[in-house]
Design a protein around this motif. Structure first.
Motif, PDB file in Angstrom:
ATOM      1  N   TYR A   1       0.855  -1.177   0.000  1.00  0.00           N
ATOM      2  CA  TYR A   1       0.000   0.000   0.000  1.00  0.00           C
ATOM      3  C   TYR A   1       0.895   1.232   0.000  1.00  0.00           C
ATOM      4  CZ  TYR A   1      -3.940   3.045   1.176  1.00  0.00           C
ATOM      5  OH  TYR A   1      -4.912   4.016   1.151  1.00  0.00           O
ATOM      6  N   ASN A   2       0.704   2.121  -0.958  1.00  0.00           N
ATOM      7  CA  ASN A   2       1.475   3.370  -1.048  1.00  0.00           C
ATOM      8  C   ASN A   2       0.709   4.474  -0.334  1.00  0.00           C
ATOM      9  OD1 ASN A   2       3.451   2.119  -2.624  1.00  0.00           O
ATOM     10  ND2 ASN A   2       2.351   2.548  -4.509  1.00  0.00           N
ATOM     11  N   LEU A   3       1.326   5.075   0.664  1.00  0.00           N
ATOM     12  CA  LEU A   3       0.664   6.090   1.484  1.00  0.00           C
ATOM     13  C   LEU A   3       1.427   7.402   1.401  1.00  0.00           C
ATOM     14  CD1 LEU A   3      -1.522   6.829   3.570  1.00  0.00           C
ATOM     15  CD2 LEU A   3       0.037   6.023   5.353  1.00  0.00           C
ATOM     16  N   ARG A   4       0.718   8.461   0.984  1.00  0.00           N
ATOM     17  CA  ARG A   4       1.320   9.799   0.901  1.00  0.00           C
ATOM     18  C   ARG A   4       0.902  10.614   2.124  1.00  0.00           C
ATOM     19  NH1 ARG A   4       0.399  13.013  -4.347  1.00  0.00           N
ATOM     20  NH2 ARG A   4       2.395  13.896  -3.737  1.00  0.00           N
ATOM     21  N   ILE A   5       1.881  11.268   2.741  1.00  0.00           N
ATOM     22  CA  ILE A   5       1.612  12.106   3.896  1.00  0.00           C
ATOM     23  C   ILE A   5       2.331  13.437   3.715  1.00  0.00           C
ATOM     24  CG2 ILE A   5       1.307  10.123   5.435  1.00  0.00           C
ATOM     25  CD1 ILE A   5       4.114  10.676   6.529  1.00  0.00           C
ATOM     26  N   SER A   6       1.952  14.419   4.531  1.00  0.00           N
ATOM     27  CA  SER A   6       2.593  15.733   4.469  1.00  0.00           C
ATOM     28  C   SER A   6       3.861  15.726   5.318  1.00  0.00           C
ATOM     29  CB  SER A   6       1.629  16.808   4.976  1.00  0.00           C
ATOM     30  OG  SER A   6       1.385  16.629   6.366  1.00  0.00           O
ATOM     31  N   LEU A   7       4.690  16.758   5.118  1.00  0.00           N
ATOM     32  CA  LEU A   7       5.914  16.883   5.905  1.00  0.00           C
ATOM     33  C   LEU A   7       5.574  17.123   7.377  1.00  0.00           C
ATOM     34  CD1 LEU A   7       9.005  16.970   5.762  1.00  0.00           C
ATOM     35  CD2 LEU A   7       8.846  19.451   5.441  1.00  0.00           C
ATOM     36  N   GLU A   8       4.495  17.873   7.626  1.00  0.00           N
ATOM     37  CA  GLU A   8       4.084  18.113   9.006  1.00  0.00           C
ATOM     38  C   GLU A   8       3.698  16.794   9.688  1.00  0.00           C
ATOM     39  OE1 GLU A   8       3.044  21.880   6.696  1.00  0.00           O
ATOM     40  OE2 GLU A   8       3.071  19.718   6.383  1.00  0.00           O
ATOM     41  N   GLU A   9       3.014  15.916   8.963  1.00  0.00           N
ATOM     42  CA  GLU A   9       2.632  14.617   9.529  1.00  0.00           C
ATOM     43  C   GLU A   9       3.861  13.744   9.777  1.00  0.00           C
ATOM     44  OE1 GLU A   9      -1.843  14.023   7.630  1.00  0.00           O
ATOM     45  OE2 GLU A   9      -0.080  13.521   6.436  1.00  0.00           O
ATOM     46  N   ALA A  10       4.844  13.854   8.872  1.00  0.00           N
ATOM     47  CA  ALA A  10       6.088  13.102   9.079  1.00  0.00           C
ATOM     48  C   ALA A  10       6.852  13.632  10.277  1.00  0.00           C
ATOM     49  CB  ALA A  10       6.957  13.189   7.820  1.00  0.00           C
ATOM     50  N   PHE A  11       6.696  14.919  10.579  1.00  0.00           N
ATOM     51  CA  PHE A  11       7.380  15.522  11.725  1.00  0.00           C
ATOM     52  C   PHE A  11       6.748  15.064  13.045  1.00  0.00           C
ATOM     53  CE2 PHE A  11       7.330  18.994  14.865  1.00  0.00           C
ATOM     54  CZ  PHE A  11       8.695  19.085  15.136  1.00  0.00           C
ATOM     55  N   LYS A  12       5.432  15.060  13.107  1.00  0.00           N
ATOM     56  CA  LYS A  12       4.747  14.763  14.358  1.00  0.00           C
ATOM     57  C   LYS A  12       4.432  13.285  14.532  1.00  0.00           C
ATOM     58  CE  LYS A  12       2.399  19.283  14.426  1.00  0.00           C
ATOM     59  NZ  LYS A  12       1.065  19.946  14.383  1.00  0.00           N
ATOM     60  N   GLY A  13       4.294  12.564  13.417  1.00  0.00           N
ATOM     61  CA  GLY A  13       3.712  11.232  13.482  1.00  0.00           C
ATOM     62  C   GLY A  13       2.204  11.364  13.387  1.00  0.00           C
ATOM     63  N   VAL A  14       1.549  10.365  12.839  1.00  0.00           N
ATOM     64  CA  VAL A  14       0.118  10.492  12.615  1.00  0.00           C
ATOM     65  C   VAL A  14      -0.510   9.106  12.539  1.00  0.00           C
ATOM     66  CG1 VAL A  14       0.333  10.490  10.092  1.00  0.00           C
ATOM     67  CG2 VAL A  14      -1.619  11.631  11.153  1.00  0.00           C
ATOM     68  N   GLN A  15      -1.781   9.033  12.842  1.00  0.00           N
ATOM     69  CA  GLN A  15      -2.542   7.798  12.637  1.00  0.00           C
ATOM     70  C   GLN A  15      -3.440   7.986  11.419  1.00  0.00           C
ATOM     71  OE1 GLN A  15      -6.077   6.194  15.059  1.00  0.00           O
ATOM     72  NE2 GLN A  15      -4.386   4.913  15.810  1.00  0.00           N
ATOM     73  N   LYS A  16      -3.325   7.069  10.472  1.00  0.00           N
ATOM     74  CA  LYS A  16      -4.088   7.146   9.234  1.00  0.00           C
ATOM     75  C   LYS A  16      -5.021   5.939   9.132  1.00  0.00           C
ATOM     76  CE  LYS A  16      -2.434  10.728   6.787  1.00  0.00           C
ATOM     77  NZ  LYS A  16      -3.271  11.772   6.157  1.00  0.00           N
ATOM     78  N   THR A  17      -6.216   6.168   8.649  1.00  0.00           N
ATOM     79  CA  THR A  17      -7.140   5.078   8.354  1.00  0.00           C
ATOM     80  C   THR A  17      -7.100   4.821   6.855  1.00  0.00           C
ATOM     81  OG1 THR A  17      -8.587   5.655  10.216  1.00  0.00           O
ATOM     82  CG2 THR A  17      -9.519   4.276   8.479  1.00  0.00           C
ATOM     83  N   ILE A  18      -6.732   3.617   6.476  1.00  0.00           N
ATOM     84  CA  ILE A  18      -6.590   3.275   5.066  1.00  0.00           C
ATOM     85  C   ILE A  18      -7.560   2.156   4.708  1.00  0.00           C
ATOM     86  CG2 ILE A  18      -4.164   3.956   5.031  1.00  0.00           C
ATOM     87  CD1 ILE A  18      -3.422   1.008   5.116  1.00  0.00           C
ATOM     88  N   THR A  19      -7.945   2.116   3.450  1.00  0.00           N
ATOM     89  CA  THR A  19      -8.814   1.048   2.935  1.00  0.00           C
ATOM     90  C   THR A  19      -7.972   0.120   2.092  1.00  0.00           C
ATOM     91  OG1 THR A  19     -10.747   2.511   2.926  1.00  0.00           O
ATOM     92  CG2 THR A  19     -10.861   0.507   1.579  1.00  0.00           C
ATOM     93  N   VAL A  20      -7.903  -1.134   2.486  1.00  0.00           N
ATOM     94  CA  VAL A  20      -7.049  -2.116   1.815  1.00  0.00           C
ATOM     95  C   VAL A  20      -7.918  -3.097   1.039  1.00  0.00           C
ATOM     96  CG1 VAL A  20      -5.269  -3.872   2.117  1.00  0.00           C
ATOM     97  CG2 VAL A  20      -5.374  -1.920   3.675  1.00  0.00           C
ATOM     98  N   PRO A  21      -7.812  -3.097  -0.291  1.00  0.00           N
ATOM     99  CA  PRO A  21      -8.544  -4.110  -1.059  1.00  0.00           C
ATOM    100  C   PRO A  21      -7.829  -5.455  -0.953  1.00  0.00           C
ATOM    101  CG  PRO A  21      -7.244  -2.747  -2.532  1.00  0.00           C
ATOM    102  CD  PRO A  21      -7.056  -2.181  -1.154  1.00  0.00           C
TER     103      PRO A  21
END
Length: 383
Positions: A130-150
């Motif tokens: 799964y390829n996930l794109r995030i912002s630089l701010e999210e990479a700085f703080k860490g983040v929880q993402k909800t993804i849909t996996v087929p």
């Protein structure tokens, strides 16, 4: 006619290893095969002799008896008359040749079988990406993402067994659970996947109507993924057991999340270091001053500009960069000055600049140094 020494037949020394014996047999069997020597009346006899020798020397117990007693080990009852005491003999070499054939082509035909057959009755599910794109701010703080996996999940109607009501599959009657069948073709024993079970070794009598006997169904899943602070493009996160469901109750594969950090409008990143290009006016660069710059955490920092600063001058803000991934410490932010030439000047501004140009002393050191070098170059060319 006395039998030839089996080591001599295969062309190996008495201390030869099992691998050396097998390698020598392959070479001899290929060289002396009757199908390749149709015009040689003795080829078949020599081919049988090679198989007879290999059938004894490939077996550790037979080989030990032969090394001690020679051919007498298998005559007059010394070696025993059971399956492990005798050897292939004249014309009965299909078993010996089959072993080498299976060794050479076993992977292609499905591999050697263990106690439960050549293949696992329940196969592991595939790994997913799964390829996930995030912002630089999210990479700085860490983040929880909800993804849909087929992908696929274990069928709940049959508990992943593939059989109606969750019943266990039964042993395939065609291959007796081996997953493969053999067919004799002249001197060759050919193996192929069992046509009844497809090489699995088991069959489902009453396939589950929900999954048609596969033990899994196509279903999108939503997952909450914790992205740690400090990730960068190319970081890979493995979620064990979150991949595709296994076939007929097999283990689930893994999910690999590949991170891509989007480009930022203000900051450029190099590992833990952030770069920020800050424009300053010509007057501020000449006279010195202060400039307010943003930081990745959303704050601000005031930076002093030394008088006489030129474009490209860098200043470092300690601890204002990116955090280390799964580690300690934070990188720095580097401020790079970009001195701007004023545009859209008023008449008064032009007048002041012209006056400055007339009274300008030697306060443009880089310009003076450059043109001194140019003059020296031209003088050298004239000389």
């Amino acid at each position: 006619m006395a039998k030839r020494d089996f080591y001599e037949v295969l062309g190996v020394a008495r201390g030869a290893s099992a691998d050396e014996i097998k390698k020598a047999y392959r070479k001899k069997a290929k060289e002396l095969h009757p199908d390749r020597n149709k015009d040689d009346a003795d080829a078949e006899a020599r081919f049988k002799e090679v198989n007879e020798a290999y059938d004894v020397l490939k077996d550790a117990e037979k080989k030990a008896a032969y090394d001690r007693f020679g051919h007498a080990a298998f005559e007059g009852g010394m070696g025993g008359g059971g399956p492990r005491g005798g050897y292939a003999g004249q014309g009965d070499f299909a078993s010996a040749f089959s072993d080498v054939f299976e060794d050479l082509f076993g992977d292609f035909m499905g591999g050697r079988g263990g106690p439960g057959g050549p293949r696992s009755r329940a196969s592991r599910g595939s790994d997913l990406r799964y390829n996930l794109r995030i912002s630089l701010e999210e990479a700085f703080k860490g983040v929880q993402k909800t993804i849909t996996v087929p992908g696929s999940s274990a069928c709940t109607a049959c508990n992943g067994t593939g059989a109606e009501g969750g019943a266990e599959p039964v042993t395939c009657p065609t291959c007796s659970g081996m997953g493969k069948v053999r067919a004799q073709n002249g001197f060759f024993t050919v193996e192929r996947a069992c046509p009844t079970c497809g090489g699995v070794g088991q069959v489902v009598k009453n396939p589950c109507r929900s999954c048609q006997g596969t033990g899994r169904i196509e279903k999108d899943r939503q997952l909450a993924v914790n992205i740690p602070a400090g990730v960068e493009t190319g970081t890979r996160i493995r979620l064990a057991g979150e991949g595709e469901a296994g076939l007929r109750g097999g283990p689930t594969g893994d999910l690999y999340i590949f991170i891509e950090v989007r480009e930022h409008a203000i900051f450029q990143r190099d590992g833990q270091t952030l770069f920020c290009r800050v424009p300053v006016s010509m007057a501020s660069a000449a006279l010195g001053g202060e400039v307010e710059v943003p930081t990745i955490d959303g704050g601000k920092s005031r930076v002093k500009i030394p008088s006489g600063s030129q474009s490209g001058r860098q200043m470092r803000l300690r601890g204002k960069g990116m955090p280390a991934l799964r580690g300690t410490g934070v990188g720095d932010m580097v401020i790079e000055l970009a001195v701007e030439t004023p545009v859209n000047l008023t008449a008064r501004q032009k007048e002041l600049l012209q006056e400055f140009e007339r009274i300008e002393a030697d306060n443009s050191p880089e310009s003076s140094s450059f043109f001194k070098k140019v003059k020296s170059f031209w003088d050298g060319m004239k000389g």
